[in-house]
Design an enzyme around this catalytic site. Sequence first.
Site, PDB file in Angstrom:
ATOM      1  N   TYR A  23      16.830  23.302 -26.415  1.00  0.00           N
ATOM      2  CA  TYR A  23      16.926  21.895 -26.829  1.00  0.00           C
ATOM      3  C   TYR A  23      18.016  21.194 -26.052  1.00  0.00           C
ATOM      4  O   TYR A  23      18.955  20.642 -26.618  1.00  0.00           O
ATOM      5  CB  TYR A  23      17.176  21.834 -28.342  1.00  0.00           C
ATOM      6  CG  TYR A  23      15.927  22.179 -29.141  1.00  0.00           C
ATOM      7  CD1 TYR A  23      14.966  21.211 -29.394  1.00  0.00           C
ATOM      8  CD2 TYR A  23      15.712  23.470 -29.595  1.00  0.00           C
ATOM      9  CE1 TYR A  23      13.810  21.521 -30.094  1.00  0.00           C
ATOM     10  CE2 TYR A  23      14.553  23.791 -30.293  1.00  0.00           C
ATOM     11  CZ  TYR A  23      13.612  22.805 -30.540  1.00  0.00           C
ATOM     12  OH  TYR A  23      12.464  23.103 -31.234  1.00  0.00           O
ATOM     13  N   GLU A  42      13.345  33.183 -33.061  1.00  0.00           N
ATOM     14  CA  GLU A  42      14.777  32.929 -32.937  1.00  0.00           C
ATOM     15  C   GLU A  42      15.636  33.871 -33.773  1.00  0.00           C
ATOM     16  O   GLU A  42      16.474  33.426 -34.562  1.00  0.00           O
ATOM     17  CB  GLU A  42      15.088  31.470 -33.298  1.00  0.00           C
ATOM     18  CG  GLU A  42      14.528  30.476 -32.311  1.00  0.00           C
ATOM     19  CD  GLU A  42      15.091  29.067 -32.481  1.00  0.00           C
ATOM     20  OE1 GLU A  42      15.805  28.816 -33.463  1.00  0.00           O
ATOM     21  OE2 GLU A  42      14.811  28.220 -31.616  1.00  0.00           O
ATOM     22  N   GLU A  90       9.436  26.332 -27.341  1.00  0.00           N
ATOM     23  CA  GLU A  90       9.789  25.126 -28.104  1.00  0.00           C
ATOM     24  C   GLU A  90      10.603  24.219 -27.197  1.00  0.00           C
ATOM     25  O   GLU A  90      11.462  24.692 -26.454  1.00  0.00           O
ATOM     26  CB  GLU A  90      10.661  25.435 -29.331  1.00  0.00           C
ATOM     27  CG  GLU A  90       9.928  25.969 -30.522  1.00  0.00           C
ATOM     28  CD  GLU A  90      10.856  26.167 -31.736  1.00  0.00           C
ATOM     29  OE1 GLU A  90      11.888  25.467 -31.848  1.00  0.00           O
ATOM     30  OE2 GLU A  90      10.537  27.042 -32.558  1.00  0.00           O
ATOM     31  N   ASP A 148      13.922  26.459 -40.663  1.00  0.00           N
ATOM     32  CA  ASP A 148      13.913  25.000 -40.720  1.00  0.00           C
ATOM     33  C   ASP A 148      12.604  24.460 -41.300  1.00  0.00           C
ATOM     34  O   ASP A 148      12.001  23.574 -40.729  1.00  0.00           O
ATOM     35  CB  ASP A 148      14.135  24.491 -39.278  1.00  0.00           C
ATOM     36  CG  ASP A 148      14.368  22.987 -39.212  1.00  0.00           C
ATOM     37  OD1 ASP A 148      14.934  22.450 -40.167  1.00  0.00           O
ATOM     38  OD2 ASP A 148      13.972  22.385 -38.203  1.00  0.00           O
TER      39      ASP A 148
HETATM   40  C1  LIG Z   1      21.549  23.610 -34.492  1.00  0.00           C
HETATM   41  C2  LIG Z   1      20.637  24.170 -33.482  1.00  0.00           C
HETATM   42  C3  LIG Z   1      21.038  24.337 -32.196  1.00  0.00           C
HETATM   43  C4  LIG Z   1      20.169  24.849 -31.235  1.00  0.00           C
HETATM   44  O1  LIG Z   1      20.510  24.994 -30.057  1.00  0.00           O
HETATM   45  O2  LIG Z   1      18.917  25.214 -31.553  1.00  0.00           O
HETATM   46  C5  LIG Z   1      18.497  25.088 -32.837  1.00  0.00           C
HETATM   47  C6  LIG Z   1      17.207  25.507 -33.134  1.00  0.00           C
HETATM   48  C7  LIG Z   1      16.768  25.387 -34.403  1.00  0.00           C
HETATM   49  O3  LIG Z   1      15.564  25.842 -34.781  1.00  0.00           O
HETATM   50  C8  LIG Z   1      14.454  25.837 -33.930  1.00  0.00           C
HETATM   51  O4  LIG Z   1      14.224  24.546 -33.549  1.00  0.00           O
HETATM   52  C9  LIG Z   1      13.524  23.645 -34.404  1.00  0.00           C
HETATM   53  C10 LIG Z   1      14.358  22.384 -34.622  1.00  0.00           C
HETATM   54  O5  LIG Z   1      15.565  22.497 -34.795  1.00  0.00           O
HETATM   55  O6  LIG Z   1      13.780  21.301 -34.667  1.00  0.00           O
HETATM   56  C11 LIG Z   1      13.190  24.291 -35.730  1.00  0.00           C
HETATM   57  O7  LIG Z   1      12.421  23.423 -36.534  1.00  0.00           O
HETATM   58  C12 LIG Z   1      12.450  25.576 -35.431  1.00  0.00           C
HETATM   59  O8  LIG Z   1      11.947  26.204 -36.602  1.00  0.00           O
HETATM   60  C13 LIG Z   1      13.401  26.543 -34.757  1.00  0.00           C
HETATM   61  O9  LIG Z   1      12.654  27.521 -34.042  1.00  0.00           O
HETATM   62  C14 LIG Z   1      17.572  24.872 -35.395  1.00  0.00           C
HETATM   63  C15 LIG Z   1      18.828  24.450 -35.131  1.00  0.00           C
HETATM   64  C16 LIG Z   1      19.339  24.565 -33.829  1.00  0.00           C
END
Ligand SMILES: Cc1cc(=O)oc2cc(O[C@@H]3O[C@H](C(=O)O)[C@@H](O)[C@H](O)[C@H]3O)ccc12
Length: 607
Positions: free
Chosen positions: A465, A412, A501, A193
């Site tokens: 998240y 991840e 995170e 991302d």
């Molecule tokens: C779509 C999605 C779902 C989920 O449960 O988690 C997740 C995590 C993702 O990446 C991590 O989180 C950050 C973010 O989404 O803001 C990223 O920027 C970071 O690099 C990741 O470690 C992405 C998408 C999802």
Amino acid sequence: MSVPGSFAVLRVLWLLSVFGTVLPLDGGMLFPRESTSREVKELNGLWDFRADGSPNRNEGFEKAWYKRRVVQGLYVSLFHRIPLSIHGNSKKKSGQSLWRWLSDCFKTVTQFSHALNVSWVNGEKVTEHEGGHLPFEAEISSLIRKEPTKPCRITIAVNNTLTLETLPPGTIQYMNDRTRYPDGFFVQNIYFDFFNYAGIHRPVLLYTTPKVYVDDIIVETNFMDNTGLVRYKVSVQGAATATLKVTLMDKDGHCVASSNTPSGVLKVVDVKLWWPYLMHENPGYLYSMEVRQHTSTYEDVYTLPVGIRTVNVTKTQFLINNKPFYFHGVNKHEDSDIRGKGLDCHYPYAEEILQMCDRHGIVVIDECPGVGIKDIRSFGNASLSHHLVVMDELVRRDKNHPSVVMWSVANEPASEMPPAEFYFKTLIKHTKALDHTRPVTYITDSNYARDKGAPFVDVVCVNSYFSWYHDPGHLEVIPIQLNAQFENWYGKYKKPIIQSEYGADALPGLHMDPPMMFTEEYQNALLQSYHDVFDQKRKQYVIGELIWNFADFMTAQAIHRVVGNKKGIFTRQRQPKAAAFILRRRYWRLANETGRLPPWTKYPCSL
Ligand SMILES: Cc1cc(=O)oc2cc(O[C@@H]3O[C@H](C(=O)O)[C@@H](O)[C@H](O)[C@H]3O)ccc12
């Protein structure tokens, strides 16, 4: 630079994959520093630039662009972003990669006694390196021109194409439906991302050493009572025997210990330990280790900053100097509005940033670019071999930083997939063999019951998240789900846990009451809910909380990204959102509870 009896070394501190082979890892990677025997020249600034947009993307090599200046009328600076993605058209499937060519010419620089004539080097290939996140270097003395007035040229070709076996991995996908896409249309798929910048992102340095030189220094520190112990090993290149003098000096330049052997243990009476900021009135204390080697012809001097500290992990705690340490702070990305990717970085941080962290007592989890390992094919032998080399490079570069307290081998990954067990077992064992003084982890977002790599980590690092990607808008689920997350992981593994995170996107200036997603209020409320749970669990086995993210950052375009990721507590221009004040209050509260405040922090940091 062309001092007789010296080597000139070209060090490319960071760029995206140059060619495609892995070099054997021998020798050290000491950060280039000036001394009485060494000179360093920064080759930052404007470089000529040319993208190879030819149909087979190979014109640069076929026409040997490295034999002359590359000119396209477009100049880029090292610290300007090159916002080129490799989406686009290519006639031939085999040649999908987009190469960017950069060259820099210069003449003798007055402070050096001879001509400074270096290039790729003047048309001669000197090195190639796979991986865009760690430095590499080449010795170029034999290619330096002797005439001081003749300009010299360095040419670098970089390519940010990602495959299943690169780190990070990616895939190239051709869109063959001619009713929807033009001929040759392809996209670069990524599983991470952040924006996949191309170009040179960190300094390119030219430095000299004598022909017999200090190639590497390894330092491990410990203490007993008030005596510091600095175990060291110095490697010298260029001669079978050399005389060494190792002197450890305190901040005032007073010698506190010395030795004449290439390895040994220095004892420091009344040691001043390296402490994290807010754990001591005098954080980040650094000694200087001067290594002076000489033969009858050559003398070399290299000075390494040394922080004396220990790191240990128990079932419930992370100990620095035998005192519990609670990680709290930000994850950062290599991204900003003006420079794009530059020194303020991630995966891993730039050496200059780690030096600053050493000086200020900022604790770092040092992560390799193993982000986005999502495809089962990226768990194969070729990927693993490359990943092992990347860990070699990372440990070789950062092993002596006191600020680095733990290695992270990935972010991840799809660690629930069956091959992840062998992959992470091997990778973590390898990393521990490289450095037995630091714990090793990777960051997981897998389910605790299915994660295959967690048995091998020292600290469980979990991203989640809740009420964002899951149950969006339902802040009320956070206490239940976060509590269950911690209990499940701890119940299964009995290892300390870092929330590595957590966060929510917020568009600065967007407000709603009651809070709705993407408002500053929602970001605040989400963080506060997480913090309530952390406050219960940090009394038990939760050893840290790292916000995602320090600042908004650029990503690939996607329907869930509004000109990038907006989970920053600061905007991309580093202005605070409301959440920054929540975090500031929280961190000072934690500091007041558990820390030692330097006298100057009393104002303006009260709650
Ligand atoms: C779509 C999605 C779902 C989920 O449960 O988690 C997740 C995590 C993702 O990446 C991590 O989180 C950050 C973010 O989404 O803001 C990223 O920027 C970071 O690099 C990741 O470690 C992405 C998408 C999802």
